[in-house]
Scaffold this motif. Structure first.
Motif, mmCIF file in Angstrom:
data_model
loop_
_atom_site.group_PDB
_atom_site.id
_atom_site.type_symbol
_atom_site.label_atom_id
_atom_site.label_comp_id
_atom_site.label_asym_id
_atom_site.label_seq_id
_atom_site.Cartn_x
_atom_site.Cartn_y
_atom_site.Cartn_z
ATOM 1 N N ALA A 101 56.663 44.413 50.763
ATOM 2 C CA ALA A 101 55.589 43.579 50.215
ATOM 3 C C ALA A 101 54.292 44.381 50.085
ATOM 4 N N LEU A 102 54.015 45.223 51.075
ATOM 5 C CA LEU A 102 52.798 46.036 51.037
ATOM 6 C C LEU A 102 52.872 47.054 49.894
ATOM 7 N N LEU A 103 54.044 47.679 49.723
ATOM 8 C CA LEU A 103 54.206 48.646 48.640
ATOM 9 C C LEU A 103 54.121 47.971 47.267
ATOM 10 N N LYS A 104 54.601 46.737 47.172
ATOM 11 C CA LYS A 104 54.520 46.012 45.899
ATOM 12 C C LYS A 104 53.071 45.758 45.489
ATOM 13 N N GLY A 105 52.200 45.667 46.469
ATOM 14 C CA GLY A 105 50.812 45.360 46.175
ATOM 15 C C GLY A 105 49.948 46.560 45.850
ATOM 16 N N TYR A 106 50.494 47.777 45.992
ATOM 17 C CA TYR A 106 49.708 48.982 45.722
ATOM 18 C C TYR A 106 49.464 49.163 44.226
ATOM 19 N N ASP A 107 48.440 49.944 43.910
ATOM 20 C CA ASP A 107 48.138 50.296 42.523
ATOM 21 C C ASP A 107 48.841 51.611 42.208
ATOM 22 N N TRP A 108 49.916 51.537 41.444
ATOM 23 C CA TRP A 108 50.768 52.710 41.194
ATOM 24 C C TRP A 108 50.327 53.426 39.924
ATOM 25 N N THR A 109 49.236 54.157 40.028
ATOM 26 C CA THR A 109 48.724 54.879 38.860
ATOM 27 C C THR A 109 49.662 56.007 38.441
ATOM 28 N N GLY A 110 50.423 56.529 39.387
ATOM 29 C CA GLY A 110 51.392 57.593 39.068
ATOM 30 C C GLY A 110 52.761 57.067 38.713
ATOM 31 N N ASN A 111 52.878 55.734 38.671
ATOM 32 C CA ASN A 111 54.101 55.060 38.234
ATOM 33 C C ASN A 111 55.314 55.406 39.102
ATOM 34 N N ILE A 112 56.506 55.427 38.495
ATOM 35 C CA ILE A 112 57.743 55.571 39.260
ATOM 36 C C ILE A 112 57.797 56.926 39.972
ATOM 37 N N ARG A 113 57.265 57.946 39.340
ATOM 38 C CA ARG A 113 57.257 59.274 39.955
ATOM 39 C C ARG A 113 56.495 59.237 41.283
ATOM 40 N N GLU A 114 55.365 58.528 41.298
ATOM 41 C CA GLU A 114 54.576 58.419 42.529
ATOM 42 C C GLU A 114 55.322 57.601 43.574
ATOM 43 N N LEU A 115 55.964 56.508 43.166
ATOM 44 C CA LEU A 115 56.715 55.682 44.107
ATOM 45 C C LEU A 115 57.831 56.485 44.761
ATOM 46 N N ARG A 116 58.518 57.301 43.979
ATOM 47 C CA ARG A 116 59.599 58.114 44.530
ATOM 48 C C ARG A 116 59.072 59.078 45.598
ATOM 49 N N ASN A 117 57.932 59.691 45.343
ATOM 50 C CA ASN A 117 57.337 60.603 46.317
ATOM 51 C C ASN A 117 56.950 59.883 47.607
ATOM 52 N N VAL A 118 56.401 58.671 47.464
ATOM 53 C CA VAL A 118 55.990 57.893 48.634
ATOM 54 C C VAL A 118 57.212 57.477 49.453
ATOM 55 N N VAL A 119 58.279 57.060 48.772
ATOM 56 C CA VAL A 119 59.506 56.676 49.478
ATOM 57 C C VAL A 119 60.058 57.866 50.251
ATOM 58 N N GLU A 120 60.071 59.034 49.647
ATOM 59 C CA GLU A 120 60.563 60.228 50.334
ATOM 60 C C GLU A 120 59.708 60.540 51.563
ATOM 61 N N ARG A 121 58.397 60.406 51.422
ATOM 62 C CA ARG A 121 57.493 60.662 52.551
ATOM 63 C C ARG A 121 57.765 59.687 53.690
ATOM 64 N N LEU A 122 57.971 58.420 53.353
ATOM 65 C CA LEU A 122 58.224 57.406 54.376
ATOM 66 C C LEU A 122 59.575 57.618 55.064
ATOM 67 N N ILE A 123 60.567 58.077 54.312
ATOM 68 C CA ILE A 123 61.886 58.345 54.902
ATOM 69 C C ILE A 123 61.795 59.496 55.896
ATOM 70 N N ILE A 124 60.993 60.496 55.569
ATOM 71 C CA ILE A 124 60.856 61.661 56.448
ATOM 72 C C ILE A 124 60.021 61.335 57.686
ATOM 73 N N LEU A 125 58.934 60.607 57.471
ATOM 74 C CA LEU A 125 57.973 60.399 58.555
ATOM 75 C C LEU A 125 58.121 59.055 59.274
ATOM 76 N N GLY A 126 58.778 58.087 58.649
ATOM 77 C CA GLY A 126 58.881 56.753 59.237
ATOM 78 C C GLY A 126 60.005 56.625 60.253
ATOM 79 N N GLY A 127 60.118 55.443 60.839
ATOM 80 C CA GLY A 127 61.162 55.182 61.824
ATOM 81 C C GLY A 127 62.501 54.918 61.167
ATOM 82 N N ASN A 128 63.493 54.507 61.997
ATOM 83 C CA ASN A 128 64.816 54.211 61.461
ATOM 84 C C ASN A 128 64.763 53.085 60.437
ATOM 85 N N GLU A 129 63.883 52.126 60.687
ATOM 86 C CA GLU A 129 63.534 51.148 59.652
ATOM 87 C C GLU A 129 62.064 51.380 59.322
ATOM 88 N N VAL A 130 61.777 51.589 58.043
ATOM 89 C CA VAL A 130 60.396 51.829 57.629
ATOM 90 C C VAL A 130 59.636 50.503 57.719
#
Length: 387
Positions: A347-376
């Protein structure tokens, strides 16, 4: 185990062929049919890796079997068996799709070599199909929103035609993905899709890149070189960021579209090409036309079909599906289990302003997978994906 079907009406020759192949390799499972009709029925019912087929047979000759089989199972290689009077027909069968032919009585070494080569080619075709499916998954269109559904419907209608398509949209929205879908759903999908990033090639080299050059055309032209249009012959050329193309190159592209021919830099010789053109840009080409940076006649040639790819902010309902897709894809790349995202994180990610579009979302997801817990979690998003 390779399954081989021998279709031959002369029982003595049929037995010899079956014996030779069975004794040559224990991994050959050889089956037989005594006429063309029986052979075609076997091909319809079972999967074979190779067919050896006589040309002159009662009920249905080998040419008819080949033509019929190519319509239902075009991947099966055919080796035609020809008598001395059938050589011209045997050569003609290769134009119809046969792999090769052997003469009666069969030479042992030639027979076995031809069989091995045909089976190797069949394996290569299968590997290429598997690879193509893997490549296709890289360009899978994810989303069920109204905006993306409209684009999918347009692609289904447009792809089977040869109509030129102009794809517009901001950086990172997935214009390249749309181009790949158009090609893969077209009749040209067995031929290449050649991509050209017009913004990444210096203006003085773009014409050589697109149309090729002859030796001596300029200082570094040490030999003849084919261009992207020739490489894409019978396929599709994707001109990405076409709004960055020089006016001189635009004029040559216009000629290629009008006359279906190109000439290499430094040559007056015309080369016929059969190429479907799909172009993309993040610029407003009508404003570029007004400012004199883009040819209006080229625009109208390219924009037979216009597809505008929406920004991610305009299709937020697809964000959960995209997060799941990227999570699975990134996990597969890294050899780890996919991570789940909590409802509050999504829900929080849905509310962000994605100026970089899908490419930016993919980068953020990768960052969260690397740095986040077993459940993000929502906290992970606030900590590592803060906008």
């Amino acid at each position: 185990m390779s399954r081989i079907l021998v279709i031959e009406d002369e029982s003595a020759i049929r037995r010899v062929l079956v014996k030779i192949l069975s004794e040559e390799n224990e991994n050959y499972k050889v089956e037989e049919a005594e006429d063309g009709l029986m052979g075609l029925e076997s091909i319809k019912k079972d999967d074979f890796d190779l067919v050896l087929c006589d040309i002159k047979m009662p009920k249905m000759d080998g040419v008819e079997v080949l033509v019929a089989a190519r319509k239902i199972k075009p991947e099966i290689p055919f080796i035609m068996i020809s008598g001395h009077g059938d050589l011209d027909t045997a050569v003609n069968t290769m134009r119809l799709g046969a792999f090769d032919y052997i003469s009666k009585p069969p030479d042992l070494n030639r027979l076995l070599t031809t069989v091995r080569n045909a089976l190797d080619r069949k394996d290569l075709v299968v590997e290429n199909k598997i690879l193509k499916k893997k490549v296709s998954k890289n360009y899978e269109m994810i989303g069920e929103s109204k905006e993306i559904s409209v684009i999918k419907d347009m692609i289904e209608k447009v792809a089977p035609t040869d109509a030129r398509v102009l794809i517009t949209g901001s950086n990172g929205t997935g214009k390249e993905l749309v181009a790949h879908w158009i090609h893969e759903k077209s009749e040209r999908n067995t031929n290449p899709l050649i991509e050209v990033n017009c913004a990444a090639i210096p203006s003085e080299l773009i014409e050589s890149e697109l149309f090729g050059h002859v030796k001596g055309a300029f200082t570094s032209a040490v030999k003849d070189r084919a261009g992207k249009f020739e490489a894409a012959n019978h396929g599709t050329i994707f001109l990405d960021e076409i709004g960055d193309m020089s006016l001189s190159a635009q004029a040559k592209v216009l000629r290629a579209l009008q006359e279906n021919k190109i000439s290499r830099v430094g040559s007056d010789k015309d080369i016929k090409v059969d190429v479907r053109v799909v172009a993309a840009t993040n610029k407003d080409l009508k404003k570029e036309i007004e400012s004199g940076r883009f040819r209006e006649d080229l625009y109208h040639r390219l924009a037979v079909i216009l597809i505008k790819v929406p920004a991610l902010n305009d299709r937020r309902d697809d964000i959960p599906l995209l997060i799941k897709h990227f999570s699975e894809k990134i996990a597969a790349e890294q050899g780890t289990a996919p991570k789940t995202f909590s409802a509050k994180a999504i829900a929080l990610l849905k509310g962000y302003d994605w100026t970089g579009n899908i490419r930016e979302l993919r980068n953020v997801v990768e960052r969260l997978i690397i740095l986040g817990g077993n459940e993000v979690t929502e906290e992970d998003v606030k900590s590592f994906a803060s906008k």
